[in-house]
Design a protein around this motif. Structure first.
Motif, PDB file in Angstrom:
ATOM      1  N   ILE A   1     -20.520  11.243  11.645  1.00 24.99           N
ATOM      2  CA  ILE A   1     -19.358  11.518  10.802  1.00 24.99           C
ATOM      3  C   ILE A   1     -18.163  10.755  11.353  1.00 24.99           C
ATOM      4  N   PHE A   2     -17.426  10.113  10.450  1.00 26.94           N
ATOM      5  CA  PHE A   2     -16.237   9.357  10.817  1.00 26.94           C
ATOM      6  C   PHE A   2     -15.017  10.012  10.181  1.00 26.94           C
ATOM      7  N   ARG A   3     -13.876   9.876  10.844  1.00 29.94           N
ATOM      8  CA  ARG A   3     -12.647  10.473  10.322  1.00 29.94           C
ATOM      9  C   ARG A   3     -11.619   9.350  10.096  1.00 29.94           C
ATOM     10  N   VAL A   4     -10.728   9.132  11.014  1.00 28.13           N
ATOM     11  CA  VAL A   4      -9.760   8.042  10.870  1.00 28.13           C
ATOM     12  C   VAL A   4     -10.431   6.721  11.229  1.00 28.13           C
ATOM     13  N   ILE A   5     -10.272   5.727  10.362  1.00 29.67           N
ATOM     14  CA  ILE A   5     -10.722   4.360  10.658  1.00 29.67           C
ATOM     15  C   ILE A   5      -9.572   3.438  10.281  1.00 29.67           C
ATOM     16  N   LYS A   6      -8.990   2.783  11.269  1.00 31.69           N
ATOM     17  CA  LYS A   6      -7.876   1.875  10.972  1.00 31.69           C
ATOM     18  C   LYS A   6      -7.962   0.628  11.855  1.00 31.69           C
ATOM     19  N   ILE A   7      -7.336  -0.445  11.385  1.00 32.84           N
ATOM     20  CA  ILE A   7      -7.420  -1.721  12.090  1.00 32.84           C
ATOM     21  C   ILE A   7      -6.071  -2.419  12.095  1.00 32.84           C
ATOM     22  N   LYS A   8      -5.793  -3.108  13.179  1.00 38.52           N
ATOM     23  CA  LYS A   8      -4.566  -3.887  13.321  1.00 38.52           C
ATOM     24  C   LYS A   8      -4.951  -5.303  13.707  1.00 38.52           C
ATOM     25  N   GLU A   9      -4.584  -6.268  12.891  1.00 41.41           N
ATOM     26  CA  GLU A   9      -4.912  -7.654  13.196  1.00 41.41           C
ATOM     27  C   GLU A   9      -3.979  -8.174  14.280  1.00 41.41           C
ATOM     28  N   LEU A  10      -4.540  -8.917  15.218  1.00 46.09           N
ATOM     29  CA  LEU A  10      -3.783  -9.437  16.356  1.00 46.09           C
ATOM     30  C   LEU A  10      -3.577 -10.938  16.205  1.00 46.09           C
TER      31      LEU A  10
ATOM     32  N   ASN B   1     -14.776  12.122  19.110  1.00 44.04           N
ATOM     33  CA  ASN B   1     -14.487  11.095  20.103  1.00 44.04           C
ATOM     34  C   ASN B   1     -13.576  10.043  19.475  1.00 44.04           C
ATOM     35  N   THR B   2     -12.869   9.300  20.306  1.00 41.73           N
ATOM     36  CA  THR B   2     -12.064   8.184  19.814  1.00 41.73           C
ATOM     37  C   THR B   2     -12.582   6.883  20.399  1.00 41.73           C
ATOM     38  N   THR B   3     -12.651   5.883  19.563  1.00 40.27           N
ATOM     39  CA  THR B   3     -13.114   4.545  19.958  1.00 40.27           C
ATOM     40  C   THR B   3     -12.053   3.524  19.629  1.00 40.27           C
ATOM     41  N   ARG B   4     -11.863   2.594  20.545  1.00 40.35           N
ATOM     42  CA  ARG B   4     -11.040   1.401  20.288  1.00 40.35           C
ATOM     43  C   ARG B   4     -11.882   0.185  20.629  1.00 40.35           C
ATOM     44  N   ILE B   5     -11.909  -0.766  19.727  1.00 43.00           N
ATOM     45  CA  ILE B   5     -12.536  -2.062  19.990  1.00 43.00           C
ATOM     46  C   ILE B   5     -11.441  -3.111  19.847  1.00 43.00           C
ATOM     47  N   VAL B   6     -11.206  -3.842  20.917  1.00 44.26           N
ATOM     48  CA  VAL B   6     -10.173  -4.881  20.916  1.00 44.26           C
ATOM     49  C   VAL B   6     -10.855  -6.237  21.022  1.00 44.26           C
ATOM     50  N   VAL B   7     -10.624  -7.091  20.045  1.00 46.47           N
ATOM     51  CA  VAL B   7     -11.209  -8.427  20.033  1.00 46.47           C
ATOM     52  C   VAL B   7     -10.099  -9.463  19.963  1.00 46.47           C
ATOM     53  N   GLN B   8     -10.014 -10.283  20.988  1.00 45.88           N
ATOM     54  CA  GLN B   8      -9.122 -11.436  20.988  1.00 45.88           C
ATOM     55  C   GLN B   8      -9.965 -12.599  21.496  1.00 45.88           C
ATOM     56  N   ASN B   9     -10.619 -13.259  20.548  1.00 41.24           N
ATOM     57  CA  ASN B   9     -11.599 -14.283  20.897  1.00 41.24           C
ATOM     58  C   ASN B   9     -11.151 -15.157  22.079  1.00 41.24           C
TER      59      ASN B   9
ATOM     60  N   TYR C   1     -12.390  -9.988   9.481  1.00 37.51           N
ATOM     61  CA  TYR C   1     -11.374  -9.930  10.529  1.00 37.51           C
ATOM     62  C   TYR C   1     -11.802 -10.813  11.701  1.00 37.51           C
ATOM     63  N   GLU C   2     -10.824 -11.397  12.349  1.00 36.31           N
ATOM     64  CA  GLU C   2     -11.109 -12.274  13.500  1.00 36.31           C
ATOM     65  C   GLU C   2     -10.669 -11.609  14.795  1.00 36.31           C
ATOM     66  N   ASN C   3      -9.374 -11.563  15.056  1.00 34.32           N
ATOM     67  CA  ASN C   3      -8.823 -10.894  16.233  1.00 34.32           C
ATOM     68  C   ASN C   3      -8.150  -9.600  15.773  1.00 34.32           C
ATOM     69  N   PHE C   4      -8.479  -8.493  16.434  1.00 33.45           N
ATOM     70  CA  PHE C   4      -8.015  -7.211  15.922  1.00 33.45           C
ATOM     71  C   PHE C   4      -8.154  -6.117  16.968  1.00 33.45           C
ATOM     72  N   GLU C   5      -7.526  -4.981  16.672  1.00 34.73           N
ATOM     73  CA  GLU C   5      -7.769  -3.733  17.382  1.00 34.73           C
ATOM     74  C   GLU C   5      -8.246  -2.724  16.346  1.00 34.73           C
ATOM     75  N   LEU C   6      -9.427  -2.171  16.559  1.00 34.78           N
ATOM     76  CA  LEU C   6     -10.016  -1.203  15.640  1.00 34.78           C
ATOM     77  C   LEU C   6      -9.994   0.175  16.289  1.00 34.78           C
ATOM     78  N   PHE C   7      -9.547   1.185  15.544  1.00 37.33           N
ATOM     79  CA  PHE C   7      -9.510   2.564  16.035  1.00 37.33           C
ATOM     80  C   PHE C   7     -10.360   3.429  15.119  1.00 37.33           C
ATOM     81  N   VAL C   8     -11.260   4.212  15.719  1.00 40.49           N
ATOM     82  CA  VAL C   8     -12.172   5.052  14.947  1.00 40.49           C
ATOM     83  C   VAL C   8     -12.304   6.417  15.617  1.00 40.49           C
ATOM     84  N   GLU C   9     -12.274   7.488  14.816  1.00 38.67           N
ATOM     85  CA  GLU C   9     -12.626   8.820  15.293  1.00 38.67           C
ATOM     86  C   GLU C   9     -13.999   9.156  14.724  1.00 38.67           C
ATOM     87  N   TRP C  10     -14.887   9.674  15.559  1.00 43.35           N
ATOM     88  CA  TRP C  10     -16.264   9.896  15.126  1.00 43.35           C
ATOM     89  C   TRP C  10     -16.905  11.033  15.926  1.00 43.35           C
ATOM     90  N   LYS C  11     -18.006  11.549  15.388  1.00 35.77           N
ATOM     91  CA  LYS C  11     -18.838  12.493  16.125  1.00 35.77           C
ATOM     92  C   LYS C  11     -20.273  12.376  15.611  1.00 35.77           C
TER      93      LYS C  11
END
Length: 243
Positions: A234-243, A171-179, A94-104
């Motif tokens: 532990i991870f639960r939902v892991i999803k990604i959206k390409e931008l 917890n919820t994490t979002r990583i947004v990458v737009q080079n 993946y290059e540019n994306f938004e990643l969403f993860v639930e974890w603990k």
């Protein structure tokens, strides 16, 4: 005359009821439109882990995933033990994306989420792609630096205003990458942002832990990675959206 005014009152009431009904219909239509938009938005996301399968993942070192387990719809890393599986990465890049993860994390556990990971350039995943740190910061047995707490760009940028849930809470994490722009979000709040390959970023790299890691953070495209480092994460939902 009385009959005339009665007629006027009846006509006015009927008109008001008609307008009210139209307004309610409009509200329902608006609600329907919102649902359709949300459904369309959901379709833009690719599920990397749906609680059932890790078919989209492989070991960073190569081959099928071992050690990691799916338990009650959750993805458990192997943690400490003889069944240590090691770090895993997505098969897709993946290059540019938004990643969403639930974890603990469990007490005294440490893990991370990587992006732009490159295969074959180094034996250690953290010497390839930048890392969104996951750690039991309060219970960790040794002192850690500000840029090594949860949501930091590990050993680079420290988080500001990060509010981590107690261990073993989600917890919820979002990583947004737009080079070249990158944002780290934790539980709905932006806590880190930086510009890849900027003069400031290069200076931080040269002065810190990654000064001798030639490939660290240099790729503009790569795999998403999850760390199997120390303790249970532990991870639960892991999803990604390409931008």
């Amino acid at each position: 005359m009385r009959n005339f005014w009665n007629f006027v009152l009846i006509l006015t009431a009927a008109t008001a009821f008609s307008c009210s009904s139209s307004a309610k219909k409009s509200d329902k239509q608006e609600e329907s439109d919102i649902i359709q938009i949300e459904q369309k938005t959901d379709e833009e996301w690719e599920m990397l882990f749906d609680g059932k399968s890790i078919a989209k993942w492989e070991k960073f070192s190569g081959g099928e995933v071992t050690g990691w387990k799916i338990i009650d719809g959750e993805l458990h890393n192997s943690g400490v033990g003889s069944d240590h599986g090691g770090d895993i990465i997505t098969k897709k890049e993946y290059e540019n994306f938004e990643l969403f993860v639930e974890w603990k994390v469990s007490p005294q556990s440490n893990s991370g989420i990587f992006y732009h990971v490159q295969k074959g350039v180094t034996e250690k995943i953290y010497e390839s792609g930048p890392e969104y740190q996951l750690i039991d910061g309060k219970g960790w047995p040794t002192k850690i630096a500000d840029n090594q707490y949860t949501a930091s760009n590990y050993s680079m940028q420290a988080p500001e205003g990060a509010e981590v849930k107690p261990v073993e809470e989600w917890n919820t994490t979002r990583i947004v990458v737009q080079n070249p722009h990158v944002e780290h979000w934790l539980n709905g709040k932006k806590v880190v942002e930086y510009e890849l390959w900027s003069d400031e970023w290069k200076a931080q790299k040269a002065a810190g832990k990654w000064k001798d890691a030639e490939h660290y953070g240099m790729a503009k495209k790569g795999h998403i990675g999850l760390q199997d480092h120390g303790g249970l994460t532990i991870f639960r939902v892991i999803k990604i959206k390409e931008l």
